[in-house]
Design an enzyme around this catalytic site. Structure first.
Site, mmCIF file in Angstrom:
data_model
loop_
_atom_site.group_PDB
_atom_site.id
_atom_site.type_symbol
_atom_site.label_atom_id
_atom_site.label_comp_id
_atom_site.label_asym_id
_atom_site.label_seq_id
_atom_site.Cartn_x
_atom_site.Cartn_y
_atom_site.Cartn_z
ATOM 1 N N GLU A 1 106.676 33.856 -20.529
ATOM 2 C CA GLU A 1 106.639 33.021 -21.736
ATOM 3 C C GLU A 1 106.310 33.794 -23.017
ATOM 4 O OE1 GLU A 1 103.983 29.769 -20.776
ATOM 5 O OE2 GLU A 1 104.972 29.419 -18.866
ATOM 6 N N ASN B 1 110.087 35.524 -17.013
ATOM 7 C CA ASN B 1 109.972 34.113 -16.672
ATOM 8 C C ASN B 1 109.631 33.281 -17.906
ATOM 9 O OD1 ASN B 1 109.767 31.995 -14.628
ATOM 10 N ND2 ASN B 1 107.564 32.001 -15.002
ATOM 11 N N HIS C 1 110.623 23.065 -15.826
ATOM 12 C CA HIS C 1 109.679 21.940 -15.886
ATOM 13 C C HIS C 1 110.389 20.864 -16.715
ATOM 14 C CE1 HIS C 1 106.313 24.025 -14.076
ATOM 15 N NE2 HIS C 1 106.422 25.015 -14.958
ATOM 16 N N GLU D 1 109.921 27.212 -11.250
ATOM 17 C CA GLU D 1 108.773 26.281 -11.315
ATOM 18 C C GLU D 1 109.244 24.819 -11.403
ATOM 19 O OE1 GLU D 1 105.909 27.450 -14.255
ATOM 20 O OE2 GLU D 1 106.193 29.593 -13.889
ATOM 21 N N ASP E 1 109.840 21.091 -11.384
ATOM 22 C CA ASP E 1 109.275 19.758 -11.135
ATOM 23 C C ASP E 1 109.983 18.812 -12.117
ATOM 24 O OD1 ASP E 1 106.112 21.068 -12.358
ATOM 25 O OD2 ASP E 1 107.849 20.470 -13.544
HETATM 26 O O1 G3I Z 1 89.318 27.376 -10.933
HETATM 27 C C1 G3I Z 1 88.682 26.683 -12.027
HETATM 28 C C2 G3I Z 1 87.532 25.826 -11.523
HETATM 29 O O2 G3I Z 1 86.540 26.673 -10.964
HETATM 30 C C3 G3I Z 1 86.951 25.011 -12.675
HETATM 31 O O3 G3I Z 1 85.965 24.153 -12.182
HETATM 32 C C4 G3I Z 1 88.062 24.219 -13.343
HETATM 33 C C5 G3I Z 1 87.494 23.499 -14.553
HETATM 34 O O4 G3I Z 1 88.587 23.037 -15.324
HETATM 35 O O5 G3I Z 1 89.129 25.099 -13.799
HETATM 36 C C6 G3I Z 1 89.704 25.796 -12.700
HETATM 37 O O6 G3I Z 1 90.730 26.638 -13.192
HETATM 38 C C7 G3I Z 1 91.902 25.916 -13.547
HETATM 39 C C8 G3I Z 1 93.077 26.551 -12.771
HETATM 40 O O7 G3I Z 1 94.334 25.968 -13.180
HETATM 41 C C9 G3I Z 1 92.920 26.386 -11.268
HETATM 42 O O8 G3I Z 1 92.944 25.019 -10.968
HETATM 43 C C10 G3I Z 1 92.135 26.108 -15.043
HETATM 44 O O9 G3I Z 1 91.138 25.405 -15.747
HETATM 45 C C11 G3I Z 1 93.506 25.576 -15.429
HETATM 46 O O10 G3I Z 1 93.807 25.906 -16.785
HETATM 47 C C12 G3I Z 1 94.577 26.222 -14.562
HETATM 48 O O11 G3I Z 1 95.813 25.614 -14.893
HETATM 49 C C13 G3I Z 1 96.957 26.315 -14.420
HETATM 50 C C14 G3I Z 1 97.803 26.715 -15.644
HETATM 51 O O12 G3I Z 1 99.043 27.315 -15.213
HETATM 52 C C15 G3I Z 1 97.070 27.727 -16.494
HETATM 53 O O13 G3I Z 1 96.923 28.875 -15.745
HETATM 54 C C16 G3I Z 1 97.766 25.377 -13.519
HETATM 55 O O14 G3I Z 1 97.043 25.128 -12.324
HETATM 56 C C17 G3I Z 1 99.103 26.018 -13.193
HETATM 57 O O15 G3I Z 1 99.920 25.127 -12.451
HETATM 58 C C18 G3I Z 1 99.837 26.386 -14.481
HETATM 59 O O16 G3I Z 1 101.047 27.006 -14.133
HETATM 60 C C19 G3I Z 1 101.862 27.434 -15.252
HETATM 61 C C20 G3I Z 1 102.530 28.732 -14.850
HETATM 62 O O17 G3I Z 1 101.552 29.700 -14.502
HETATM 63 C C21 G3I Z 1 103.441 29.224 -15.959
HETATM 64 N N1 G3I Z 1 104.431 28.201 -16.305
HETATM 65 C C22 G3I Z 1 103.809 26.918 -16.702
HETATM 66 C C23 G3I Z 1 102.940 26.392 -15.573
HETATM 67 C C24 G3I Z 1 102.349 25.047 -15.917
HETATM 68 O O18 G3I Z 1 101.476 25.173 -17.000
#
Ligand code: G3I
Length: 378
Positions: free
Chosen positions: A165, A218, A254, A282, A284
């Site tokens: 991105e 990506n 997405h 990705e 959905d």
């Molecule tokens: O692991 C911590 C946890 O310990 C804590 O309690 C909690 C509090 O909010 O946060 C947890 O981390 C979260 C993590 O996902 C694991 O669940 C982060 O806050 C959250 O921001 C993170 O979101 C991920 C996001 O990318 C940012 O990295 C999503 O799961 C994930 O599906 C999303 O995936 C992205 C791709 O990498 C790139 N393309 C877009 C896609 C959707 O945004």
């Protein structure tokens, strides 16, 4: 009877016994295999790799989730654990624990592993966001991270989203935060500290660390942002001209039930024309893009979603040349895990499996399309 004749009879009896044992064994295997073969799955039906973004915690502690991942997919992507915040949580320490769990699972179950991601403007650890070094220090940090992570998984992770991105919707490169007041830096620390050509160097560093890994760029919204799509195509042309090692493009997809299908077709056509591997990385399909709080997962919404899934799978199979079909990966496994629900805090049902990891009617639609394309039916 001569010894040999007796031996001969003995041998023929032995042979008969051996053959009957062999046939019995073959029958048992066939019967077992038969029941396995009658269990049609996404991976057994798809003519190209089919995967999901997965989480090690769910894989270890949720049997229903694990069963779906084991049986339905032949490719997996690390949803979060290989991102900077996951694998490099503090400046002087890498943590491969969770990535190793996923890689071991992939190896144990003979699944392809797609690494995600080596460089992104988001989900960077606090220490990195506050790193205070000159451009040389930033470059060393960047190179060391990429080469340490890729080298750790050399020969185990087949492909990487090297840069994720890097472009805005208008096709410009993410550099400065376009709206500092919104507490969401949509610029890119890498471009700011390393200069605009950081993308090319990310690919070169990754290639040096594992020359056999397939390296992807990506991004999302190529299907609705022609300027971003063009920026990516221009980057690929530039990389080819400069012999920057790039092997593939990730079309995140997405999308939602209202996404214009013409844009999806155009993005696939243009990505196919690059000659690179094309990964629907990705996928959905949201049924609630307007975050309607009163929405229910009605039959009408399910049918519209099934139509979009069928369109995406059919277009991918027919527009992307076979040798460029890196596969289709859904982002998460079941609706309950979807980032959409957690990020937008809304009701949505974007995937093929429900909250209990049971296949939804849309799963059957996808299976039917996969069966048809595998049979060469257009
Ligand atoms: O692991 C911590 C946890 O310990 C804590 O309690 C909690 C509090 O909010 O946060 C947890 O981390 C979260 C993590 O996902 C694991 O669940 C982060 O806050 C959250 O921001 C993170 O979101 C991920 C996001 O990318 C940012 O990295 C999503 O799961 C994930 O599906 C999303 O995936 C992205 C791709 O990498 C790139 N393309 C877009 C896609 C959707 O945004």
């Amino acid at each position: 009877m001569g010894k040999f004749k007796y031996a001969g009879i003995k041998r023929s009896l032995f042979t008969a016994t051996k053959l009957s044992l062999l046939f019995a064994a073959l029958f048992i295997i066939a019967a077992a295999g038969g029941s396995r073969q009658t269990q049609r799955t996404l991976q057994s039906t798809s003519p190209f790799p089919i995967g999901a973004a997965i989480d090690p915690g769910l894989l270890q502690h949720n049997p229903a989730y694990r069963h779906v991942v084991e049986t339905e997919f032949n490719s997996i992507t690390a949803e979060n654990v290989l991102k900077w915040a996951g694998v490099h949580p503090v400046a002087d320490r890498f943590d491969f624990t969770k990535g190793d769990i996923l890689v071991a699972f992939a190896q144990d179950h003979n699944k392809r592993f797609h690494g995600h991601n080596l460089c992104w403007y988001q989900y960077n650890p606090a220490w990195l966001r506050s790193f205070n070094g000159d451009s040389l220090a930033w470059e060393q940090l960047f190179k060391t991270h990429i080469q340490t992570v890729v080298a750790h998984y050399k020969g185990k992770i087949e492909s990487w989203d090297v840069v994720n991105e890097a472009f805005h919707e208008d096709g410009t490169l993410r550099v400065e935060d376009t709206n500092p007041a919104d507490n969401n830096d949509d610029g890119c620390i890498w471009a700011r500290h390393l200069g605009k050509d950081y993308i090319a160097r990310a690919f070169e560093y990754a290639h040096e660390a594992d020359p056999n890994a397939l390296l992807f760029y990506n991004d999302y919204n190529e299907e609705i942002s022609p300027a971003k799509l063009q920026a990516i195509i221009n980057m690929v042309k530039d990389f080819k001209h400069r012999h920057i090692p790039i092997n593939g493009l990730g079309l995140q997809m997405h999308i939602n039930i209202n996404t214009p299908q013409a844009g999806i077709t155009e993005a696939m056509r243009q990505f196919a024309a690059t000659g690179l591997q094309v990964h629907i990385a990705e996928l959905d399909i949201s049924v609630n893009p307007k975050s309607d709080t009163a929405i229910t997962y009605s039959t009408d919404l399910q049918n519209r979603q099934a139509g979009m899934f069928a369109f995406v799978v059919h277009q991918y199979a027919t527009l992307i040349p076979k040798k460029q079909q890196y596969g289709i990966t859904t982002w998460n496994v079941g609706d309950a895990d979807s980032w959409i629900r957690h990020t937008y805090r809304r009701k949505d049902w974007p995937l093929l499996f429900d909250d209990n990891y049971a296949p939804k009617p849309v799963y059957d639609t996808v299976m039917n399309v996969l069966t048809a394309v595998k049979a060469g039916r257009r």
